[in-house]
Motif scaffolding. Sequence first.
Motif, PDB file in Angstrom:
ATOM      1  N   MET A  14      10.441 -15.307  -8.682  1.00  0.00           N
ATOM      2  CA  MET A  14       9.158 -14.447  -8.641  1.00  0.00           C
ATOM      3  C   MET A  14       8.227 -15.255  -7.741  1.00  0.00           C
ATOM      4  O   MET A  14       7.565 -14.603  -6.703  1.00  0.00           O
ATOM      5  CB  MET A  14       8.560 -13.724  -9.710  1.00  0.00           C
ATOM      6  CG  MET A  14       9.540 -12.692 -10.271  1.00  0.00           C
ATOM      7  SD  MET A  14       9.642 -11.156  -9.502  1.00  0.00           S
ATOM      8  CE  MET A  14       8.148 -10.379 -10.153  1.00  0.00           C
ATOM      9  N   LEU A  15       7.889 -16.437  -8.177  1.00  0.00           N
ATOM     10  CA  LEU A  15       6.988 -17.336  -7.770  1.00  0.00           C
ATOM     11  C   LEU A  15       7.437 -17.785  -6.172  1.00  0.00           C
ATOM     12  O   LEU A  15       6.612 -18.024  -5.143  1.00  0.00           O
ATOM     13  CB  LEU A  15       6.840 -18.611  -8.523  1.00  0.00           C
ATOM     14  CG  LEU A  15       6.066 -18.465  -9.751  1.00  0.00           C
ATOM     15  CD1 LEU A  15       6.061 -19.714 -10.775  1.00  0.00           C
ATOM     16  CD2 LEU A  15       4.903 -17.985  -9.440  1.00  0.00           C
ATOM     17  N   ILE A  16       8.659 -17.984  -5.999  1.00  0.00           N
ATOM     18  CA  ILE A  16       9.191 -18.491  -4.871  1.00  0.00           C
ATOM     19  C   ILE A  16       9.011 -17.351  -3.791  1.00  0.00           C
ATOM     20  O   ILE A  16       8.636 -17.476  -2.585  1.00  0.00           O
ATOM     21  CB  ILE A  16      10.637 -19.021  -4.853  1.00  0.00           C
ATOM     22  CG1 ILE A  16      10.721 -20.058  -5.587  1.00  0.00           C
ATOM     23  CG2 ILE A  16      11.242 -19.069  -3.583  1.00  0.00           C
ATOM     24  CD1 ILE A  16      12.143 -20.714  -6.006  1.00  0.00           C
ATOM     25  N   THR A  17       9.376 -16.243  -4.201  1.00  0.00           N
ATOM     26  CA  THR A  17       9.162 -14.980  -3.324  1.00  0.00           C
ATOM     27  C   THR A  17       7.856 -14.891  -2.876  1.00  0.00           C
ATOM     28  O   THR A  17       7.448 -14.484  -1.836  1.00  0.00           O
ATOM     29  CB  THR A  17       9.626 -13.769  -3.959  1.00  0.00           C
ATOM     30  OG1 THR A  17      11.174 -13.831  -4.178  1.00  0.00           O
ATOM     31  CG2 THR A  17       9.521 -12.691  -3.027  1.00  0.00           C
ATOM     32  N   ALA A  18       6.775 -14.980  -4.084  1.00  0.00           N
ATOM     33  CA  ALA A  18       5.410 -15.070  -3.553  1.00  0.00           C
ATOM     34  C   ALA A  18       4.907 -16.033  -2.642  1.00  0.00           C
ATOM     35  O   ALA A  18       4.196 -15.557  -1.640  1.00  0.00           O
ATOM     36  CB  ALA A  18       4.518 -14.853  -4.947  1.00  0.00           C
ATOM     37  N   ALA A  19       5.337 -17.016  -2.711  1.00  0.00           N
ATOM     38  CA  ALA A  19       4.973 -18.222  -1.896  1.00  0.00           C
ATOM     39  C   ALA A  19       5.491 -17.933  -0.542  1.00  0.00           C
ATOM     40  O   ALA A  19       4.866 -18.150   0.467  1.00  0.00           O
ATOM     41  CB  ALA A  19       5.660 -19.600  -2.566  1.00  0.00           C
ATOM     42  N   ILE A  20       6.718 -17.557  -0.433  1.00  0.00           N
ATOM     43  CA  ILE A  20       7.312 -17.005   0.868  1.00  0.00           C
ATOM     44  C   ILE A  20       6.271 -15.852   1.540  1.00  0.00           C
ATOM     45  O   ILE A  20       6.024 -16.107   3.092  1.00  0.00           O
ATOM     46  CB  ILE A  20       8.843 -16.791   0.777  1.00  0.00           C
ATOM     47  CG1 ILE A  20       9.579 -18.009   0.541  1.00  0.00           C
ATOM     48  CG2 ILE A  20       9.027 -16.235   2.113  1.00  0.00           C
ATOM     49  CD1 ILE A  20      11.108 -17.709   0.304  1.00  0.00           C
ATOM     50  N   VAL A  21       6.165 -14.842   1.056  1.00  0.00           N
ATOM     51  CA  VAL A  21       5.441 -13.822   1.580  1.00  0.00           C
ATOM     52  C   VAL A  21       3.942 -14.340   1.943  1.00  0.00           C
ATOM     53  O   VAL A  21       3.651 -13.990   3.057  1.00  0.00           O
ATOM     54  CB  VAL A  21       5.505 -12.428   0.545  1.00  0.00           C
ATOM     55  CG1 VAL A  21       4.286 -11.629   1.013  1.00  0.00           C
ATOM     56  CG2 VAL A  21       6.982 -12.116   0.381  1.00  0.00           C
ATOM     57  N   SER A  22       3.404 -15.164   0.982  1.00  0.00           N
ATOM     58  CA  SER A  22       2.077 -15.439   1.346  1.00  0.00           C
ATOM     59  C   SER A  22       2.033 -16.447   2.437  1.00  0.00           C
ATOM     60  O   SER A  22       0.916 -16.332   3.406  1.00  0.00           O
ATOM     61  CB  SER A  22       1.365 -16.272   0.121  1.00  0.00           C
ATOM     62  OG  SER A  22       2.145 -17.462  -0.122  1.00  0.00           O
ATOM     63  N   VAL A  23       2.998 -17.546   2.637  1.00  0.00           N
ATOM     64  CA  VAL A  23       3.091 -18.303   3.920  1.00  0.00           C
ATOM     65  C   VAL A  23       3.289 -17.409   5.242  1.00  0.00           C
ATOM     66  O   VAL A  23       2.548 -17.421   6.313  1.00  0.00           O
ATOM     67  CB  VAL A  23       4.272 -19.131   3.923  1.00  0.00           C
ATOM     68  CG1 VAL A  23       4.406 -19.714   5.022  1.00  0.00           C
ATOM     69  CG2 VAL A  23       4.010 -20.256   2.544  1.00  0.00           C
ATOM     70  N   ALA A  28       1.129 -14.684  10.197  1.00  0.00           N
ATOM     71  CA  ALA A  28       0.856 -13.481  10.814  1.00  0.00           C
ATOM     72  C   ALA A  28      -0.667 -13.293  11.353  1.00  0.00           C
ATOM     73  O   ALA A  28      -0.975 -12.930  12.382  1.00  0.00           O
ATOM     74  CB  ALA A  28       1.460 -12.455  10.215  1.00  0.00           C
ATOM     75  N   ILE A  29      -1.509 -13.858  10.055  1.00  0.00           N
ATOM     76  CA  ILE A  29      -2.822 -13.712  10.513  1.00  0.00           C
ATOM     77  C   ILE A  29      -3.291 -14.422  11.785  1.00  0.00           C
ATOM     78  O   ILE A  29      -4.135 -14.141  12.585  1.00  0.00           O
ATOM     79  CB  ILE A  29      -3.739 -14.102   9.007  1.00  0.00           C
ATOM     80  CG1 ILE A  29      -3.484 -12.842   8.405  1.00  0.00           C
ATOM     81  CG2 ILE A  29      -5.212 -14.210   9.674  1.00  0.00           C
ATOM     82  CD1 ILE A  29      -3.913 -13.229   6.932  1.00  0.00           C
ATOM     83  N   ASP A  30      -2.915 -15.542  11.811  1.00  0.00           N
ATOM     84  CA  ASP A  30      -3.144 -16.845  12.866  1.00  0.00           C
ATOM     85  C   ASP A  30      -2.474 -16.369  13.933  1.00  0.00           C
ATOM     86  O   ASP A  30      -3.363 -16.248  15.051  1.00  0.00           O
ATOM     87  CB  ASP A  30      -2.552 -18.248  12.431  1.00  0.00           C
ATOM     88  CG  ASP A  30      -3.405 -18.818  11.388  1.00  0.00           C
ATOM     89  OD1 ASP A  30      -4.432 -18.459  11.024  1.00  0.00           O
ATOM     90  OD2 ASP A  30      -2.763 -19.746  10.857  1.00  0.00           O
ATOM     91  N   MET A  31      -1.428 -15.542  14.142  1.00  0.00           N
ATOM     92  CA  MET A  31      -0.871 -15.276  15.307  1.00  0.00           C
ATOM     93  C   MET A  31      -1.482 -13.986  15.903  1.00  0.00           C
ATOM     94  O   MET A  31      -1.882 -13.956  17.021  1.00  0.00           O
ATOM     95  CB  MET A  31       0.533 -14.890  15.142  1.00  0.00           C
ATOM     96  CG  MET A  31       1.777 -15.945  15.261  1.00  0.00           C
ATOM     97  SD  MET A  31       3.302 -15.612  15.272  1.00  0.00           S
ATOM     98  CE  MET A  31       3.596 -13.877  14.779  1.00  0.00           C
ATOM     99  N   PHE A  32      -2.037 -13.123  15.208  1.00  0.00           N
ATOM    100  CA  PHE A  32      -2.702 -11.617  15.673  1.00  0.00           C
ATOM    101  C   PHE A  32      -4.107 -11.878  15.570  1.00  0.00           C
ATOM    102  O   PHE A  32      -4.684 -11.211  16.612  1.00  0.00           O
ATOM    103  CB  PHE A  32      -2.139 -10.640  14.820  1.00  0.00           C
ATOM    104  CG  PHE A  32      -0.695 -10.275  15.043  1.00  0.00           C
ATOM    105  CD1 PHE A  32      -0.151 -10.030  16.169  1.00  0.00           C
ATOM    106  CD2 PHE A  32       0.256 -10.711  13.823  1.00  0.00           C
ATOM    107  CE1 PHE A  32       1.102  -9.670  16.351  1.00  0.00           C
ATOM    108  CE2 PHE A  32       1.386 -10.469  14.289  1.00  0.00           C
ATOM    109  CZ  PHE A  32       2.161 -10.079  15.324  1.00  0.00           C
TER     110      PHE A  32
END
Length: 165
Positions: A14-23, A28-32
């Motif tokens: 669960m922590l690994i998945t949350a880390a990947i999603v947050s990265v 996406a925020i930087d790109m858009f």
Amino acid sequence: MMNRGLRAFTIIEMLITAAIVSVMAGLAIDMFGGSRFERVDAGVRLLEADLGYARSVALSTPADPVLLRIAANGSSYHLAHTSAPDTALTGPNGPLRTTFGSGRAEVAAGLLITSSASRDITFGPFGGVMDPVPTVFVSTSDGPERARIVLDPFTGDLTVTYQSP
């Protein structure tokens, strides 16, 4: 006896998945979106390139100095000869007019440019800035981020200081 047919995720998974999603969300925020500071930096780089070009043209046409004229509302500027200050010079890609938020300045949307002296920054026959020597500010219209640009009166070189609270 326990039912071993049920599977669940471990806390590590669960922590690994949350880390990947947050990265990925951060990328996406930087790109858009781009931050306000990045927009100010993009505006400064465009202005720096255009001031360099204005100096070059001034050196090649010493009889007719070149100026960078800032629009009254601060959302755009253009390069012109002092003999025709409202007519933009024509470069290899058309008129040398920059409007923040469109064309090559699309990444610098929402910026304003102001000058301490006048709306015109004039380069003389030797590439230096003619009087009055301005301090130029590039700032966001929606935040406090800005850059202060000081021009050397003799060489026309710029010194940029970024300011953010």
